[in-house]
Design a protein around this motif. Structure first.
Motif, short mmCIF file in Angstrom:
data_model
loop_
_atom_site.label_atom_id
_atom_site.label_comp_id
_atom_site.label_asym_id
_atom_site.label_seq_id
_atom_site.Cartn_x
_atom_site.Cartn_y
_atom_site.Cartn_z
N GLY A 347 0.81 -1.22 0.00
CA GLY A 347 0.00 0.00 0.00
C GLY A 347 0.84 1.26 0.00
O GLY A 347 1.97 1.28 -0.48
N ALA A 348 0.28 2.33 0.59
CA ALA A 348 0.96 3.63 0.63
C ALA A 348 1.99 3.67 1.76
O ALA A 348 1.91 2.91 2.72
N VAL A 349 2.95 4.57 1.62
CA VAL A 349 4.00 4.71 2.62
C VAL A 349 3.45 5.44 3.84
O VAL A 349 2.81 6.48 3.73
N ARG A 350 3.73 4.90 5.03
CA ARG A 350 3.32 5.54 6.28
C ARG A 350 4.41 6.50 6.74
O ARG A 350 5.51 6.54 6.19
N LYS A 351 4.12 7.27 7.80
CA LYS A 351 5.08 8.24 8.32
C LYS A 351 6.33 7.56 8.86
O LYS A 351 7.42 8.14 8.84
N ASP A 352 6.19 6.32 9.37
CA ASP A 352 7.35 5.63 9.93
C ASP A 352 8.15 4.88 8.88
O ASP A 352 9.10 4.16 9.20
N GLY A 353 7.77 5.02 7.60
CA GLY A 353 8.52 4.38 6.52
C GLY A 353 7.97 3.03 6.10
O GLY A 353 8.35 2.52 5.05
N THR A 354 7.09 2.44 6.89
CA THR A 354 6.47 1.17 6.51
C THR A 354 5.34 1.44 5.52
O THR A 354 4.95 2.58 5.30
N ARG A 355 4.83 0.37 4.94
CA ARG A 355 3.76 0.52 3.95
C ARG A 355 2.47 -0.12 4.44
O ARG A 355 2.48 -1.09 5.21
N GLY A 356 1.37 0.45 3.98
CA GLY A 356 0.07 -0.16 4.23
C GLY A 356 -0.12 -1.36 3.32
O GLY A 356 0.83 -1.88 2.72
N ASP A 357 -1.36 -1.80 3.17
CA ASP A 357 -1.67 -3.01 2.39
C ASP A 357 -2.42 -2.65 1.11
O ASP A 357 -2.94 -1.54 0.96
N LEU A 358 -2.45 -3.60 0.21
CA LEU A 358 -3.26 -3.49 -1.01
C LEU A 358 -4.51 -4.33 -0.81
O LEU A 358 -4.44 -5.54 -0.60
N LEU A 359 -5.67 -3.68 -0.82
CA LEU A 359 -6.95 -4.36 -0.63
C LEU A 359 -7.53 -4.72 -2.00
O LEU A 359 -7.84 -3.84 -2.80
N VAL A 360 -7.64 -6.02 -2.24
CA VAL A 360 -8.05 -6.53 -3.55
C VAL A 360 -9.49 -7.03 -3.47
O VAL A 360 -9.79 -7.96 -2.72
N THR A 361 -10.39 -6.38 -4.22
CA THR A 361 -11.80 -6.78 -4.24
C THR A 361 -12.08 -7.59 -5.50
O THR A 361 -11.75 -7.17 -6.61
N VAL A 362 -12.67 -8.77 -5.29
CA VAL A 362 -12.96 -9.69 -6.40
C VAL A 362 -14.28 -9.32 -7.05
O VAL A 362 -15.29 -9.11 -6.36
N GLU A 363 -14.27 -9.26 -8.38
CA GLU A 363 -15.50 -8.99 -9.13
C GLU A 363 -15.69 -10.10 -10.17
O GLU A 363 -14.91 -10.21 -11.12
N VAL A 364 -16.70 -10.93 -9.93
CA VAL A 364 -16.94 -12.05 -10.85
C VAL A 364 -17.50 -11.52 -12.16
O VAL A 364 -18.51 -10.82 -12.19
N GLU A 365 -16.82 -11.86 -13.24
CA GLU A 365 -17.20 -11.35 -14.55
C GLU A 365 -18.09 -12.36 -15.27
O GLU A 365 -17.74 -13.53 -15.42
N VAL A 366 -19.24 -11.89 -15.69
CA VAL A 366 -20.19 -12.76 -16.42
C VAL A 366 -19.90 -12.63 -17.92
O VAL A 366 -19.90 -11.53 -18.46
N PRO A 367 -19.65 -13.74 -18.59
CA PRO A 367 -19.34 -13.68 -20.03
C PRO A 367 -20.55 -13.21 -20.83
O PRO A 367 -21.69 -13.60 -20.58
N LYS A 368 -20.27 -12.33 -21.79
CA LYS A 368 -21.35 -11.80 -22.64
C LYS A 368 -21.60 -12.68 -23.86
O LYS A 368 -22.74 -12.84 -24.30
N ASP A 369 -20.54 -13.22 -24.44
CA ASP A 369 -20.67 -14.04 -25.65
C ASP A 369 -20.19 -15.46 -25.35
O ASP A 369 -19.07 -15.64 -24.83
N LEU A 370 -21.01 -16.45 -25.65
CA LEU A 370 -20.66 -17.86 -25.42
C LEU A 370 -20.66 -18.61 -26.75
O LEU A 370 -21.58 -18.43 -27.57
N ASP A 371 -19.61 -19.42 -26.94
CA ASP A 371 -19.68 -20.29 -28.11
C ASP A 371 -20.53 -21.51 -27.76
O ASP A 371 -20.99 -21.68 -26.63
N ASP A 372 -20.75 -22.36 -28.75
CA ASP A 372 -21.65 -23.51 -28.54
C ASP A 372 -21.15 -24.43 -27.44
O ASP A 372 -21.94 -24.95 -26.63
N LYS A 373 -19.84 -24.63 -27.40
CA LYS A 373 -19.28 -25.57 -26.42
C LYS A 373 -19.47 -25.03 -24.99
O LYS A 373 -19.85 -25.78 -24.08
N ALA A 374 -19.22 -23.73 -24.82
CA ALA A 374 -19.37 -23.14 -23.50
C ALA A 374 -20.83 -23.11 -23.08
O ALA A 374 -21.18 -23.38 -21.93
N ARG A 375 -21.72 -22.82 -24.04
CA ARG A 375 -23.14 -22.80 -23.72
C ARG A 375 -23.63 -24.18 -23.30
O ARG A 375 -24.41 -24.34 -22.36
N GLU A 376 -23.17 -25.20 -24.01
CA GLU A 376 -23.56 -26.57 -23.70
C GLU A 376 -23.09 -26.97 -22.30
O GLU A 376 -23.82 -27.64 -21.55
#
Length: 401
Positions: A347-376
């Motif tokens: 993350g960002a640098v703190r006043k004491d020189g250490t760093r914060g964390d990176l907060l990762v949020t998961v976003e499930v992506e829904v496919p817009k186009d499916l081929d026949d095999k994926a649809r099946e």
């Protein structure tokens, strides 16, 4: 700022904070009001500009522990009319109450009213406070216009990129401020021989009655608080001894600053007079948004898309970091949409020189186009899970409510 302003203005009310507010609460209130009334956000609005100046003045006093202490003491003694006369007794407006202590002790004098020490009979204690607040003009130790004078504080603004704000940056700032006039070497006189101001007799201040035997002081208007008047005024500075000066300064902005933060750089303001110290530079920081990363305190944030298969079955996902190599996070099977995971130290640098964390949020992506095999494959999955109803508990809870 005159003594009258210092005593009578309620800076706590200006910032909307209680008198026992912490430094953090004062800083938070100032930042909020500064953003709301900043001239850049209220172009052409004179009232907003005046309000911004009032907010800045209040923060200059309450944001400095030493000045805040002097302000609180002055308000406590004079703000409610609790004035004393020259004999140390309550003056008019003191509320009619009686005092069962020796004012000689309070002001550092000898018991029984025999006072010792400097100007005005105050030998120490709160006499030092009065000396700092009201600048007594008579007697030893009084400040005069010929003594060194501190330079003015100046303000500037800087806009940083998101990365510069996180990692820190050295940026050039072009500033205009008052400095000793080069044409007259800061004397205000064309020949360099100013005379003592007859109005204030060289003190730079004039007194006025404040009631109860006390005198309040204000800067002398004839010499502008300098204690000196030019016999032959300098044509450049018109006798003021100060002229407008422009300079470019390389300023180091510390790592981890946030949008709207006000940084104080001691001694980087206007030069002082007659060997006096320079004022301070206050820099208001603006931070541009980043297309990928956000910020929450010392932590950075990022939203990472994942496939339905990765969320359902689990797996490893690479995540970008700000200015560094990507990190790999493990998704447990059945990871829900919107879940936040943590990459420590990214993350960002703190006043004491250490760093914060990176907060990762998961976003499930829904496919817009499916081929026949994926649809099946998905049709087969739907048949396999036909007996499951993810909304059953929702309807059950709604009926229960």
């Amino acid at each position: 700022m005159s003594t009258k302003d210092f005593v009578e203005k309620d800076y706590y009310k200006v910032l909307g904070v209680p008198k026992d507010a912490t430094e953090a609460e004062i800083k938070k209130a100032y930042r909020k009001l500064a953003r709301e009334f900043h001239p850049d956000a209220n172009k052409g609005d004179a009232k907003a500009e005046d309000r911004f100046k009032e907010i800045s003045e209040a923060n200059d006093v309450l944001g400095d522990p030493k000045r805040r202490k002097e302000y609180d003491e002055a308000r406590a003694l004079f703000g409610n009319g609790a004035l004393f006369n020259r004999q140390g007794r309550p003056g008019p407006g003191a509320g009619g109450g009686s005092f069962n202590f020796d004012l000689g002790d309070l002001f550092g004098g000898a018991p029984g009213g025999a006072q010792t020490g400097g100007a005005g009979g105050f030998g120490g204690g709160l006499g030092d406070v009065f000396g700092g607040l009201f600048n007594r003009g008579a007697g030893p130790g009084a400040r005069t216009g010929t003594q060194p004078r501190r330079g003015q504080d100046i303000e500037s603004e800087v806009t940083l990129s998101f990365t510069e704000a996180v990692d820190g940056a050295t940026v050039p700032l072009r500033m205009s401020s008052q400095a000793p006039c080069k044409a007259c070497s800061g004397t205000g006189d064309k020949n360099g021989t100013p005379r003592v101001c007859p109005t204030c007799v060289g003190t730079g201040q004039v007194s006025r009655g404040g009631g109860g035997g006390f005198s309040l002081t204000d800067p002398c208007v004839d010499c502008r608080g300098r204690g000196l008047i030019a016999q032959d005024p300098c044509e450049v500075c018109k006798g003021s001894g100060r002229a407008k000066s422009s300079r470019t300064m390389q300023v180091r902005i510390p790592a981890g600053v946030s949008d709207g933060q006000r940084i104080r750089l001691r001694g980087k303001g206007s030069p002082g007079e007659r060997g006096g110290p320079a004022g301070d530079l206050y820099v208001l920081v603006h931070v541009d948004a980043h297309p990928v990363f956000g910020r929450k305190g010392d932590n950075l944030t990022v939203t990472v898309p994942v496939t339905f298969v990765e969320a359902a079955l689990g797996g490893e996902v690479k995540v970008p970091t700000l200015g560094g190599p990507p990190v790999t996070l493990k998704l447990p099977p059945g990871t829900p949409n919107g879940r936040t995971m943590r990459a420590r130290g990214k993350g960002a640098v703190r006043k004491d020189g250490t760093r914060g964390d990176l907060l990762v949020t998961v976003e499930v992506e829904v496919p817009k186009d499916l081929d026949d095999k994926a649809r099946e494959a998905l049709e087969s999955y739907r048949e396999a899970t036909a007996g499951e109803d993810p909304r059953a508990e929702l309807f059950q809870a709604a009926k229960g409510a």
